[in-house]
Design an enzyme around this catalytic site. Structure first.
Site, PDB file in Angstrom:
ATOM      1  CB  THR A 182     139.768  49.869 -16.457  1.00 37.58           C
ATOM      2  OG1 THR A 182     140.240  50.958 -17.152  1.00 37.58           O
ATOM      3  CG2 THR A 182     138.367  49.657 -16.557  1.00 37.58           C
ATOM      4  NE  ARG A 210     142.079  57.822 -23.558  1.00 37.35           N
ATOM      5  CZ  ARG A 210     141.907  56.913 -23.150  1.00 37.35           C
ATOM      6  NH1 ARG A 210     141.532  56.789 -21.848  1.00 37.35           N
ATOM      7  NH2 ARG A 210     142.319  55.578 -23.552  1.00 37.35           N
ATOM      8  N   GLY A 236     142.534  51.773 -24.337  1.00 34.20           N
ATOM      9  CA  GLY A 236     141.115  51.937 -24.546  1.00 34.20           C
ATOM     10  C   GLY A 236     140.846  52.082 -25.988  1.00 34.20           C
TER      11      GLY A 236
HETATM   12  C1  SD4 Z   1     140.900  54.060 -20.776  1.00 33.15           C
HETATM   13  N1  SD4 Z   1     141.005  51.169 -20.744  1.00 33.15           N
HETATM   14  O1  SD4 Z   1     140.723  54.585 -20.494  1.00 33.15           O
HETATM   15  C2  SD4 Z   1     140.788  52.470 -19.869  1.00 33.15           C
HETATM   16  C3  SD4 Z   1     141.677  52.539 -18.867  1.00 33.15           C
HETATM   17  C4  SD4 Z   1     142.571  51.212 -18.444  1.00 33.15           C
HETATM   18  O2  SD4 Z   1     144.912  50.512 -18.868  1.00 33.15           O
HETATM   19  O3  SD4 Z   1     142.067  50.183 -18.589  1.00 33.15           O
HETATM   20  N2  SD4 Z   1     144.004  51.507 -18.679  1.00 33.15           N
HETATM   21  O4  SD4 Z   1     141.558  53.268 -22.025  1.00 33.15           O
END
Ligand code: SD4
Length: 325
Positions: A182, A210, A236
Site C-alpha cells: 500500500t 473484503r 488491515g
Molecule cells: C490492506 N493495508 O488492505 C492494506 C494492504 C497492505 O500489506 O498494506 N498490505 O490490508
C-alpha cells in the site's frame, strides 16, 4: 517588615514571569520544518518526487498527496496498488483508497473495480458529494459519472501470479510482499497544513468483497491539523481493530514524538494478536508526521521502509524501527 514582604512578592512574581516568557519563547523558536512529504515503501520515492515538486512551489498538501500516490496507482509494476494490483481469490482487482485534508474533509472509496485512480475518485467523493465513503457498484457508478474511464486493471503479470496461486489456493498473507505494498503518503505544506492519502489493491488473494484499513478514516489514515497525521500499511484487519492511525495522532496530541506514537500503537496491536495464530504472518507499519515537520515510523517486524523528503533531507528511504526481531 512591610517593605521586605513587598520585595519578596515582587521577586517571586518577576522570576515566575521571566521563566514563563523564556519557555514560551523557546516554544516559538522551535523551528517548523516545512514542507515535508513522507510515504510508505520504496515506491514512495517516485511518489515523493512528484509531491515534492508541487510542495516546493507552494502547492497545497492535498494536491501533493493526490498527485504523489497516483504514480504508484498508474505503475503496473507496483502489484499492490491500482493498475496491475494483485486480484482477489476470484481473479478480480478491487481497490481501496482514502484522502483527508487539513479541515477534516475526507473522501473514500472501497471495493472499487475497473478504475485506475481510486485516490482521485475518493477526492471527488470528498468534494462533490455530501458523503465520506462510497463502495462497490455505487463507487464505480459515481466514478463513471465523474468522467473516469473504465479499464481492465488485471495485467498479464498479475494474472500469471494469480494462476500460480490458484494451484494451491492457500490464503496466507506474505509478511512484507518485499517492498511492494500500500502507498500511504503524508505531507505538510508551506502554509503549515497537513493532508494524507492512502491507496491499495489490498491483501492479495483476499475474499471477494473484503475491505481493508486503507479506505477507513481512522484506521489506514487520520490527521488533525492541530497535531499531526498518521497512516498505515500492513494487515488491515489489525489497523481496523485498533483504530490505528487515529490512535497515533491522539498519542502525538498528548506529547509523544511521531515514532513513539507509532511504537505504542504497534505494541497495542502486538498485545491484541500475541496469542493468535495470525501473529505468524502479521506485519503492520505506521508513518507519522507532526505539525512541526517531525516525522517517524514504527513497524512490527523488520522489512518496512518509508521515503522522506524535506529541505534538509534529499528524497531517501529509511528503515522503520521494529518491535519483533
Ligand atoms: C490492506 N493495508 O488492505 C492494506 C494492504 C497492505 O500489506 O498494506 N498490505 O490490508
Amino acid at each position: 517588615m512591610k517593605v521586605l514582604k513587598f520585595i519578596f512578592i515582587f521577586t517571586v512574581v518577576f522570576s515566575f514571569n521571566t521563566c514563563e516568557n523564556s519557555s514560551s519563547k523557546k516554544e516559538k523558536e522551535k523551528e517548523i520544518i516545512k514542507p515535508v512529504v513522507i510515504s510508505t515503501w520504496n515506491h514512495g520515492l517516485e511518489a515523493n518526487q512528484i509531491a515534492w515538486n508541487l510542495l516546493k512551489k507552494g502547492a497545497k498538501a492535498l494536491d501533493a498527496v493526490e498527485a504523489g500516490v497516483r504514480t504508484a496507482e498508474a505503475n503496473p509494476d507496483v502489484q499492490t496498488v491500482g493498475l496491475g494490483g494483485f486480484p482477489d481469490r476470484e481473479g478480480k482487482v478491487t481497490l481501496d483508497a482514502c484522502i483527508m485534508d487539513h479541515n477534516n474533509n475526507c473522501g473514500s472509496v472501497a471495493f472499487l473495480q475497473h478504475i485506475k485512480h481510486p485516490i482521485s475518485v475518493a477526492r471527488k467523493v470528498m468534494e462533490e458529494t455530501p458523503h465520506v465513503m462510497l463502495v462497490g457498484e455505487g463507487a464505480l457508478q459515481f466514478a463513471l459519472e465523474q468522467g473516469f474511464k473504465k479499464e481492465n486493471l488485471l495485467t498479464g503479470k498479475s494474472k500469471k501470479a494469480y494462476q500460480d496461486w490458484l494451484v494451491n489456493s492457500n490464503y496466507k498473507p506474505v509478511i512484507n510482499i518485499e517492498n511492494h505494498d500500500t502507498i500511504s503518503m503524508l505531507a505538510l505544506d508551506e502554509n503549515g497544513n497537513l493532508s494524507g492519502a492512502c491507496t491499495t489493491s489490498g491483501a492479495a488473494w483476499k475474499m471477494h468483497g473484503r475491505v481493508g484499513d486503507s479506505p477507513i478514516i481512522g484506521a489506514g489514515l487520520f490527521l488533525d491539523n492541530e497535531v499531526g497525521a498518521a497512516a498505515a500499511t500492513g494487515m488491515g484487519e489489525a489497523m481496523i481493530r485498533t483504530a490505528g492511525s487515529a490512535m497515533v495522532v491522539e498519542l502525538m496530541r498528548y506529547g509523544k514524538s511521531p515514532e513513539q506514537a507509532c511504537k505504542e500503537v504497534v505494541e497495542r496491536i502486538y498485545k491484541t494478536y500475541k496469542n493468535s495464530p495470525d501473529l505468524e504472518w502479521l506485519q503492520v507499519g505506521f508513518i507519522a508526521l507532526n505539525k512541526n515537520g517531525e516525522y517517524g515510523s514504527y513497524c512490527l517486524r523488520p522489512g518496512f521502509n518509508y521515503a522522506v523528503q524535506t529541505r534538509f533531507l534529499d528524497n531517501q528511504l529509511i528503515d522503520g524501527n521494529y518491535f519483533l526481531p
